[in-house]
Design an enzyme around this catalytic site. Sequence first.
Site, PDB file in Angstrom:
ATOM      1  N   HIS A 164      -3.666 -37.801   5.788  1.00 24.08           N
ATOM      2  CA  HIS A 164      -3.152 -37.520   4.439  1.00 24.08           C
ATOM      3  C   HIS A 164      -3.048 -38.829   3.664  1.00 24.08           C
ATOM      4  O   HIS A 164      -2.734 -39.872   4.236  1.00 24.08           O
ATOM      5  CB  HIS A 164      -1.762 -36.870   4.523  1.00 24.08           C
TER       6      HIS A 164
ATOM      7  N   ASP B  72      -2.703 -28.119   6.225  1.00 26.10           N
ATOM      8  CA  ASP B  72      -3.833 -27.213   6.465  1.00 26.10           C
ATOM      9  C   ASP B  72      -4.121 -26.969   7.936  1.00 26.10           C
ATOM     10  O   ASP B  72      -4.928 -26.109   8.273  1.00 26.10           O
ATOM     11  CB  ASP B  72      -5.093 -27.794   5.792  1.00 26.10           C
TER      12      ASP B  72
HETATM   13  C1  SDX Z   1      -4.484 -31.564   1.208  1.00 17.54           C
HETATM   14  O1  SDX Z   1      -2.840 -35.164  -1.705  1.00 17.54           O
HETATM   15  C2  SDX Z   1      -2.208 -34.109  -1.346  1.00 17.54           C
HETATM   16  O2  SDX Z   1      -1.012 -33.998  -1.473  1.00 17.54           O
HETATM   17  C3  SDX Z   1      -3.090 -32.998  -0.774  1.00 17.54           C
HETATM   18  C4  SDX Z   1      -2.372 -31.819  -0.145  1.00 17.54           C
HETATM   19  C5  SDX Z   1      -1.631 -30.992  -1.170  1.00 17.54           C
HETATM   20  O3  SDX Z   1      -0.674 -30.294  -0.781  1.00 17.54           O
HETATM   21  O4  SDX Z   1      -2.074 -30.988  -2.358  1.00 17.54           O
HETATM   22  O5  SDX Z   1      -1.470 -32.265   0.845  1.00 17.54           O
HETATM   23  C6  SDX Z   1      -3.376 -30.862   0.498  1.00 17.54           C
HETATM   24  O6  SDX Z   1      -5.503 -31.791   0.620  1.00 17.54           O
HETATM   25  C7  SDX Z   1      -4.258 -32.033   2.624  1.00 17.54           C
HETATM   26  C8  SDX Z   1      -5.487 -32.801   3.210  1.00 17.54           C
HETATM   27  C9  SDX Z   1      -6.514 -31.784   3.702  1.00 17.54           C
HETATM   28  N1  SDX Z   1      -7.758 -32.466   4.091  1.00 17.54           N
HETATM   29  C10 SDX Z   1      -8.120 -32.580   5.399  1.00 17.54           C
HETATM   30  O7  SDX Z   1      -7.434 -32.203   6.347  1.00 17.54           O
HETATM   31  C11 SDX Z   1      -9.505 -33.216   5.590  1.00 17.54           C
HETATM   32  C12 SDX Z   1      -9.446 -34.242   6.742  1.00 17.54           C
HETATM   33  N2  SDX Z   1      -8.632 -35.403   6.249  1.00 17.54           N
HETATM   34  C13 SDX Z   1      -9.334 -36.517   5.709  1.00 17.54           C
HETATM   35  O8  SDX Z   1     -10.579 -36.300   5.147  1.00 17.54           O
HETATM   36  C14 SDX Z   1      -8.411 -37.539   5.019  1.00 17.54           C
HETATM   37  O9  SDX Z   1      -7.390 -37.785   5.886  1.00 17.54           O
HETATM   38  C15 SDX Z   1      -7.857 -37.211   3.640  1.00 17.54           C
HETATM   39  C16 SDX Z   1      -8.907 -36.788   2.683  1.00 17.54           C
HETATM   40  C17 SDX Z   1      -6.812 -36.156   3.731  1.00 17.54           C
HETATM   41  C18 SDX Z   1      -7.176 -38.486   3.118  1.00 17.54           C
HETATM   42  O10 SDX Z   1      -8.191 -39.387   2.861  1.00 17.54           O
HETATM   43  P1  SDX Z   1      -7.874 -40.934   2.430  1.00 17.54           P
HETATM   44  O11 SDX Z   1      -6.430 -41.116   2.148  1.00 17.54           O
HETATM   45  O12 SDX Z   1      -8.874 -41.286   1.370  1.00 17.54           O
HETATM   46  O13 SDX Z   1      -8.156 -41.742   3.729  1.00 17.54           O
HETATM   47  P2  SDX Z   1      -9.594 -42.292   4.139  1.00 17.54           P
HETATM   48  O14 SDX Z   1     -10.611 -41.191   4.018  1.00 17.54           O
HETATM   49  O15 SDX Z   1      -9.828 -43.565   3.389  1.00 17.54           O
HETATM   50  O16 SDX Z   1      -9.364 -42.601   5.696  1.00 17.54           O
HETATM   51  C19 SDX Z   1      -8.653 -43.776   6.089  1.00 17.54           C
HETATM   52  C20 SDX Z   1      -9.106 -44.028   7.529  1.00 17.54           C
HETATM   53  C21 SDX Z   1     -10.637 -44.072   7.675  1.00 17.54           C
HETATM   54  O17 SDX Z   1     -10.926 -44.850   8.820  1.00 17.54           O
HETATM   55  P3  SDX Z   1     -11.328 -46.463   8.577  1.00 17.54           P
HETATM   56  O18 SDX Z   1     -12.670 -46.450   7.863  1.00 17.54           O
HETATM   57  O19 SDX Z   1     -10.220 -47.053   7.756  1.00 17.54           O
HETATM   58  O20 SDX Z   1     -11.411 -47.009   9.999  1.00 17.54           O
HETATM   59  O21 SDX Z   1      -8.666 -42.928   8.357  1.00 17.54           O
HETATM   60  C22 SDX Z   1      -9.814 -42.251   8.879  1.00 17.54           C
HETATM   61  C23 SDX Z   1     -10.996 -42.652   8.020  1.00 17.54           C
HETATM   62  O22 SDX Z   1     -12.195 -42.547   8.763  1.00 17.54           O
HETATM   63  N3  SDX Z   1      -9.530 -40.819   8.761  1.00 17.54           N
HETATM   64  C24 SDX Z   1      -9.922 -39.903   9.655  1.00 17.54           C
HETATM   65  C25 SDX Z   1      -9.406 -38.679   9.185  1.00 17.54           C
HETATM   66  N4  SDX Z   1      -8.726 -38.894   8.025  1.00 17.54           N
HETATM   67  C26 SDX Z   1      -8.817 -40.220   7.767  1.00 17.54           C
HETATM   68  N5  SDX Z   1     -10.658 -40.001  10.786  1.00 17.54           N
HETATM   69  C27 SDX Z   1     -10.865 -38.840  11.463  1.00 17.54           C
HETATM   70  N6  SDX Z   1     -10.391 -37.621  11.069  1.00 17.54           N
HETATM   71  C28 SDX Z   1      -9.670 -37.502   9.937  1.00 17.54           C
HETATM   72  N7  SDX Z   1      -9.194 -36.307   9.547  1.00 17.54           N
END
Ligand code: SDX
Length: 429
Positions: free
Chosen positions: A304, A361
Amino acid sequence: MDDLVTITYKGKSYQLPVIIGTENERAVDILRLRNETGFITYDPGFANTGACKSSITYMDGEKGILRYRGIPVEELAEKSSFKETAYLLINGQLPTETELRKFSIMLNDNSLVHEDMKTFFQNFPRASHPMGILSAMVNALRSFYPELQTSEEEINLTVTRLLAKVRTMAAMSYKISRGHTVVYPRPDLAYCENFLNMMFNTPVTPYVLVKEVVRALEVFWILHADHEQNCSTTAVRVVGSGRVNLYAAISAGISALWGPLHGGANQAVIEMLNEIYRGGGDYRKAVTRAKDKNDPFRLMGFGHRVYKTYDPRAKIMKRMCDNLLKTLNLKDPLLDIAKELEEVALKDAYFIDHNLYPNVDFYSGIVLRAIGIPTNMFTVMFAIGRLPGWIAQWKESMDDPAWRISRPRQIYTGPTETHYVPMSERQTA
Ligand code: SDX
């Protein structure tokens, strides 16, 4: 003495005011930054940027706190109704008995949709995704209800129409997509009961309302009702900043929510768990893939932008899974896989180092499956829950004197000035 920060660049210093929120968050006020320094800030994804001041929802990502108008979401999930929570978010305080009754009557009076809208639903290709249909149909509401949205009374009517009709349209699109008879809203049923009845009642088998199922839906929608400046709420605020009508701004929010990184994740989680289940249940492979930088696979429902600990909503959702499945005497193998996946991930150094925990989720899809909602409607369920939050945020932005049309700047990295080259002089590729 105001709180100030000083920026120094090549021997020149600039002072900027500091803004402090009621929970002591601090921001550098850069309203005058470009005029005074010539600088802009750079923050793709806005992870470090406050777009507005808001008094609606407070989140503390480190402590896993979520409050609507100061009330912890845990208390609302336990004691409130979705209608009451919607009223709280939109109007700023819990309703009195009279206010709630008036709100209920307005919702009931506006829950039908114009009969001509049925032809819209009937003409979408059968495989259309319900989020695409919902976004289009919410936008189409403007054509049927072109009322002004300036006075408090006009805005309240539009708000009530949206809250009342979104359920009816979601259920109507489901029934029509299956070639079933549309079930109309009933004045004798409360908000959540009405939706379930419109979704699952048929002329052959009347739908039996089970109070635990109704409550699970109510809590599901309370948990989704608002979440400060997330992607879809920002879309609603940005589109609304052009002073377009509320239906169009909400339609933009629905489109933004559809993405698998945002509200579409609840559908993506179930598809991921199903893939693990059909592949023999080897959830460890999913954890390995999620850590592999060369693999685009992500553990859906994990991570998140704000929460760097367990999403408080996921805790409630997880408990609700167990209780609902027990009440309905159901077993869902995907819940077992989800729990094992969570256990392995939370002990894994990669997830610990990246502060990756289950978000709202991760378990919500299991609850929706137990209720009987089809997977491709999971994000529609999220949208119905989030609607009061979008409306509250839109209203707050419209009333905010500091809120102007959203128009960010950029850092240009393209070619410096060049000139048109006639075709005859262009190098062939
Ligand atoms: C919602 O914002 C809100 O409030 C949203 C929400 C709401 O109520 O409105 O809470 C609802 O959208 C919840 C999120 C649902 N999405 C998912 O579950 C999809 C999987 N999650 C990711 O794609 C990610 O965690 C996000 C999109 C939720 C957050 O993305 P960020 O903050 O842009 O973080 P990032 O993509 O830059 O990741 C940071 C690091 C990366 O690794 P590094 O390159 O730094 O080594 O964390 C890793 C990412 O690869 N990472 C993950 C991961 N999420 C982040 N690695 C593996 N699996 C994951 N799920």
